[in-house]
Every structure is written in C-alpha cells, then in structure tokens.
Scaffold this motif. Structure first.
Motif, PDB file in Angstrom:
ATOM      1  N   GLY A 243       0.775  -1.389  -0.029  1.00 47.50           N
ATOM      2  CA  GLY A 243      -0.033   0.033   0.028  1.00 47.50           C
ATOM      3  C   GLY A 243       0.825   1.292  -0.057  1.00 47.50           C
ATOM      4  O   GLY A 243       2.057   1.265   0.174  1.00 47.50           O
ATOM      5  N   GLU A 244       0.061   2.428  -0.039  1.00 47.81           N
ATOM      6  CA  GLU A 244       0.969   3.600  -0.052  1.00 47.81           C
ATOM      7  C   GLU A 244       0.248   4.760   0.799  1.00 47.81           C
ATOM      8  O   GLU A 244      -1.045   4.860   0.796  1.00 47.81           O
ATOM      9  N   THR A 245       0.953   4.979   2.043  1.00 52.78           N
ATOM     10  CA  THR A 245       0.443   6.144   2.811  1.00 52.78           C
ATOM     11  C   THR A 245      -0.729   5.607   3.498  1.00 52.78           C
ATOM     12  O   THR A 245      -1.378   6.619   3.917  1.00 52.78           O
ATOM     13  N   ALA A 246      -1.315   4.424   3.578  1.00 53.64           N
ATOM     14  CA  ALA A 246      -2.417   4.284   4.620  1.00 53.64           C
ATOM     15  C   ALA A 246      -2.234   3.972   5.818  1.00 53.64           C
ATOM     16  O   ALA A 246      -1.101   3.363   6.021  1.00 53.64           O
ATOM     17  N   THR A 280       9.300   5.601   7.582  1.00 57.88           N
ATOM     18  CA  THR A 280       8.068   6.476   7.361  1.00 57.88           C
ATOM     19  C   THR A 280       8.131   6.893   5.968  1.00 57.88           C
ATOM     20  O   THR A 280       7.392   7.915   5.692  1.00 57.88           O
ATOM     21  N   ALA A 281       8.959   6.402   5.197  1.00 52.11           N
ATOM     22  CA  ALA A 281       8.804   6.712   3.596  1.00 52.11           C
ATOM     23  C   ALA A 281       8.998   5.545   3.029  1.00 52.11           C
ATOM     24  O   ALA A 281       9.626   4.524   3.371  1.00 52.11           O
ATOM     25  N   THR A 282       8.483   5.730   1.650  1.00 55.80           N
ATOM     26  CA  THR A 282       8.504   4.617   0.595  1.00 55.80           C
ATOM     27  C   THR A 282      10.119   4.146   0.363  1.00 55.80           C
ATOM     28  O   THR A 282       9.995   2.776   0.411  1.00 55.80           O
ATOM     29  N   ALA A 283      10.899   5.007   0.230  1.00 58.86           N
ATOM     30  CA  ALA A 283      12.444   4.623   0.018  1.00 58.86           C
ATOM     31  C   ALA A 283      12.951   3.739   1.002  1.00 58.86           C
ATOM     32  O   ALA A 283      13.909   3.081   0.664  1.00 58.86           O
ATOM     33  N   SER A 454       0.581  -1.790   4.357  1.00 55.07           N
ATOM     34  CA  SER A 454       0.924  -0.422   3.949  1.00 55.07           C
ATOM     35  C   SER A 454       2.174   0.144   4.268  1.00 55.07           C
ATOM     36  O   SER A 454       2.993  -0.437   4.994  1.00 55.07           O
ATOM     37  N   ASP A 455       3.002   0.676   3.367  1.00 55.75           N
ATOM     38  CA  ASP A 455       4.408   1.045   3.245  1.00 55.75           C
ATOM     39  C   ASP A 455       4.891   2.091   4.855  1.00 55.75           C
ATOM     40  O   ASP A 455       5.859   1.829   5.366  1.00 55.75           O
ATOM     41  N   HIS A 456       3.631   2.850   4.882  1.00 56.18           N
ATOM     42  CA  HIS A 456       3.954   3.948   6.091  1.00 56.18           C
ATOM     43  C   HIS A 456       2.697   4.612   6.232  1.00 56.18           C
ATOM     44  O   HIS A 456       1.836   4.632   5.222  1.00 56.18           O
ATOM     45  N   GLY A 457       2.541   5.350   7.281  1.00 49.64           N
ATOM     46  CA  GLY A 457       1.227   5.917   7.599  1.00 49.64           C
ATOM     47  C   GLY A 457       1.498   7.567   7.008  1.00 49.64           C
ATOM     48  O   GLY A 457       2.355   7.617   6.101  1.00 49.64           O
TER      49      GLY A 457
HETATM   50 ZN   LIG Z   1       5.150   5.559   0.475  1.00 50.05          ZN
END
Ligand SMILES: [Zn+2]
Length: 545
Positions: A243-246, A280-283, A454-457
């Motif tokens: 996920g992304e940012t959920a 806390t970030a995608t990377a 999710s990758d992070h909130g």
């Molecule tokens: Zn992300």
C-alpha cells in the motif's frame, strides 16, 4: 534642459558592505528568518530561557564563523545565493508541513516523480521562494562587497572567526548541561537547523548514492525450494498489495469510527490491528519490508547489498512479477519482471502519468488466466499518496465531504483534509476487495492468497505535521502504525487453525513479518526462513504438535 541631464546615470546606486559585515548580516538573517521550526522546538524543549539564549547565541556565532570562513572574493556571493535558495525551499516544507529534511527525506525527494513533485509546486510555494529566496538573493547581488587586501583580509577574518568561536564556546560552557540534555533527548531539534542540516543531508546523500552504484546484491536463500505442491495440485498464487501512505488509524477494520472499509468488512479476511512499519517513507519501507533484514538490522546499504523476498522465491522456482503505480520498486524488483502502470499512461485511468490503482486491478483477470505455476505478484499502489488526496480516487468515492482539493494542505480545514484522505482509504478498501473477489473467481484453477501491507502512514495535521517521512525515532504513530490484511482462499485456509490466527492477529506485527509469512504461504523452505517471523507458522495444522 542641459545636455548633462539627458545622459543616463553612470551607475545604479549600489550599497557597499565589508565582507565580514555581509557575512554576519547573512548569518543573522538565516538564524532569524529561516528557522521558525527550529526556534519553536528549541523554545518548547528548553526549560531555562537563559540556557536557550546561550544555545541560540552560540549557534549564531558558529554560523557567522562559517560564513566568514567562506567570505572569499568571487565565492561569497554564489555561496550566499545558494544558501538563501536552499533555506527558502527547506523552510517551506519544515515550517508548513513539519518535514525534517534528513538523508532519507532527500532520498525520497530524489526518487519522486515529476507528477508527485508537481503537487508540491503550489502558488504558495512559488510566492514563498520569491519572497524568501529570490528577493534576498537579489539584495546580495546588488551589494558591492568590499574585500580587503589578501593578507589584511586573512588576518581580520582569522581574528573574527577566533572571537566568534570563543564566544560560541563561552555560550556552550555556560549552559552545557541543558544543551547536552536537550540535544540528546530531542534528536529532531538539530535536524531542523536550516539550511545547514538540509544541505548536509543532501551532501551525504550525494556521496552515498555514488557509492551505492557499485553495490552488487549478494545472493540470498539460494537453497530455497517449494516443499511440495498444494494438496489440490493447483498452483499457489499470492498477491502482495504494497500500500501507499495508508495509516491504520483510519481503517474501520481497526476501530476507526467512520466506515472506511465497507467492502473488506464483508470478506473473510484477517486484520492485524497492531502493525508497525519499518520506515516512514517509501524509499525506506518498501526495500525493508521485502528484505529478510528486520527493522532493527535494516539499512539502505544493507537492503541494496542483499537479495530480497522476490529473489528467494525465484530461487525456489516461483514466478514473480512487480506491477507499479508508484515511484518504482526501490530496487526490490531489479531482478524480477517489472511493469509500470503510470508510465503506460492509460487514458482510462491516468491523467498526466498519475493513475488510479484500478488500472492494475483491471489487468488482473488476464494475468490470472495465464498462471500455470506457483506465482507471486506484487501490486505497488499509489494508494493515499498526498498531498493531492482528492486525486487518488474516482468521483464515486467522494463519500466524505467536503473534501480538501488543494495541495496546499494548510489552506484547507483539518476536517476537509481528513475527508479527502478517508476517501482514499475507501478506494483502497475497494481495490483490495476487488483483488480478493477476482482471486475468488479464479480459485477453480489456483490456490489464492492476498497480503496487504501499507508502507507507512501519514500525518494529517496532528502535532502540526503533514505528509510523512519523519525520522523514525521521533515519528508519531500516525506515520508508523499501518494496516495489514491477510486473505487466503479455502484451500490454503483449511490447513490453518482459524482460532490460532485470530489470536495471532491480536498480537503486534510489523514489516519484519512480510518476508517470512510470504515464504510460508508459498510453502517455500530455505535456510533464511524464520518461522517465528511467519505470522501463520504456529497456526498451520500439525505445527508444534
Ligand atoms: Zn510510501
């Protein structure tokens, strides 16, 4: 009229300043006008105003000394303009979004797409850059700097630097205990010192990414094998939706008062309400969650230097594929079949290379029809990526209204930002339910499962923070508490004790569990598999008996 008055003025008036005076004025400008976040935090962290004053004066002296060191003819102006532009850009994000610009944040920014970056280039940002970056830069260019002769300049600069350092030292000594306590307890404080820390982070990132280019991933789990076919003989298919940012806080499956998961709630899924992210970030999070390194042991370099879950599955003969509607796989799919949906720019789902996640779901039927062997497909969503939340879902999902449609989140009411964000969660709920329903429709020919993490909130204004990417050590739970959903088709589920899974789901989970749980679901054995990190291991019938 005399001829004299018709002549153009010989030269535009330009004020003259000594190089040391300009250096000191500039340092004062940065400390006073570019460090709102820094001073606000320092003010709240220091108990004694006297200690805070000593700390501030000491830092200002150090900054002055640094700029005086750089006050060399032909160098000072470019350096000041660079510092002014950097400080203006950094202060926009630090003061407006509560962003800390550390190395991970620079890495994230460097990997962002033009479309994503475009959302941040708002009229407010451009005006801020004009007032706080361009205008002071023009002032610096306008001034004529008076440099002394070399030896005299060298002597004066040295004397000034020595005095400034002495004063800084006196300040540090006078409040050493308070300064040591505050900087140790509040590691975020120095990270907001503008523009030195953002520039330092960018320099560290540039040096590190040069070195990263030569890293070759070390093979991992080359002994991996599928322990045996599924009892039905049908190929196992696992879809991992990254996920992304959920954030978990806004999932009604986890107790959020608003119904944001109406479709998943009707399906036979397991929700892990206490799941924490690796970063806390995608990377950071994406390579970490696919790595066998736990959050405690993960580093950017460590992630690059070792193969990951997809490679191990490949060694076991499992077909792997990565579908991306985000900013790439962050190196995870380097050795795997990779398909970008945003690059394809399908007009049914995309506007200017930004696509709705449904574009990927629409191709799932076709992909499943061709599955002949055990397979793992990763779907990397765009999910709830901000700040343009209202563009992450189609109009049918604008259920919570009014929603903030402005990328400049500060200009929206807090509840409208939450409305827009919750609509993106509703849409992700629909995407996940669609994936499960498609898998169900195909279970005559496959043994399906789905894992969503999710990758992070995301911060939506709590503690004055927006977006994500806070240093983990000080990150609020909104950025690290993430949703984790597991669904298995009846074939796989029959081998699992449901009461045991419910009990396990009530326990804490994290990104550390993805690698091992996915191997467990695919029945892959390898020396790098750790059953204690597989959330299903102890619940498999026959396990532990
Ligand atoms: Zn992300």
């Amino acid at each position: 009229m005399s001829l004299e008055s018709l002549r153009p003025a010989r030269a535009i008036y330009r004020p003259r300043l000594g190089s040391i005076t300009l250096a000191i004025l500039s340092a004062l400008y940065f400390m006073i006008f570019a460090n709102r976040t820094f001073w606000a935090r320092a003010y709240s962290y220091f108990d004694s105003h006297l200690a805070l004053a000593a700390f501030g004066l000491g830092l200002t002296c150090l900054f002055c000394a640094l700029i005086v060191t750089l006050s060399v003819k032909y160098l000072l102006k470019p350096v000041l303009v660079f510092l002014l532009i950097s400080a203006a850009a950094a202060s926009w994000f630090m003061d407006g979004f509560g962003t800390v610009i550390d190395v991970d944040m620079i890495r994230n920014a460097a990997q962002t797409t033009p479309a994503e970056a475009g959302h941040l280039m708002t009229p407010g940002f451009l005006l801020h850059m004009l007032v706080w970056g361009l205008l002071p830069s023009l002032l610096v260019c306008w001034v004529v700097i008076e440099h002394r002769r070399f030896l005299s300049k060298f002597g004066w600069n040295l004397l000034t630097i020595a005095l400034l350092l002495l004063l800084a030292l006196a300040c540090a000594v006078s409040a050493s205990r308070s300064i040591a306590a505050v900087t140790r307890m509040h590691k975020d404080l120095m990270l907001t010192l503008n523009p030195l820390l953002p520039i330092g982070s960018a320099a560290v990132f540039a040096l590190a990414s040069e070195a990263d280019k030569n890293i070759v991933a070390k093979p991992l789990g080359t002994d991996a094998r599928v322990a045996g076919p599924s009892p039905s003989g049908k190929p196992r298919v696992l879809i991992i939706v990254t996920g992304e940012t959920a954030r978990a806080e806004n999932f009604s499956l986890g107790g959020y008062a608003r119904e944001t998961n109406p479709e998943l709630a009707k399906l036979d899924i397991t929700y892990f309400p206490q799941t924490s992210s690796c970063g806390t970030a995608t990377a950071v999070s994406v390579p970490c969650m696919f790595s066998n390194l736990t959050r405690a042991n993960y580093s950017h370099r460590g992630g690059l230097a070792n193969e990951n879950l997809l490679d191990v599955l490949g060694h076991a003969g499992v077909k792997t594929e990565w579908w991306d509607n985000n900013t790439g796989s962050k190196g995870v799919a380097e050795r795997t079949v990779y398909k970008s949906f945003s690059d394809a720019n399908d007009p049914r789902y995309c506007v200017k290379n930004e696509c709705l996640d449904e574009g990927m779901v629409a191709q799932l039927e076709g992909w499943l029809a061709n599955v002949k062997q055990d397979s793992v497909l990763v779907i990397h969503q765009l999910g709830s990526h901000g700040p343009a939340y209202s563009q992450r879902h189609p109009p049918a999902f604008t259920r919570f209204t009014p929603e903030c449609t402005n990328s400049e989140l500060g200009s929206c009411k807090p509840e409208d930002i939450v409305n827009a964000y919750d609509n993106t969660i509703l849409y992700t709920d629909h995407i996940l339910a669609s994936v499960i329903n498609i898998l169900k429709a195909h279970q005559g020919g496959i043994e399906p499962a789905m894992i969503y993490m999710s990758d992070h909130g995301e911060s939506l204004g709590e503690h004055g923070l927006y977006l994500h990417g806070a240093p983990y050590i000080v990150a609020p739970s909104q950025q690290t508490h993430v949703p984790f959903v597991l669904w298995q088709g009846p074939g796989m589920k029959s081998a699992i004790d449901p009461a045991c899974v419910s009990a396990r789901a009530a326990e804490p989970a994290s990104h550390d569990n993805l690698f091992h749980t996915a191997l467990g679901v695919m029945n892959v054995t390898t020396s790098v598999y750790e059953s204690k990190l597989d959330v299903l291991a102890s619940c498999r019938k026959g396990a532990g008996s």
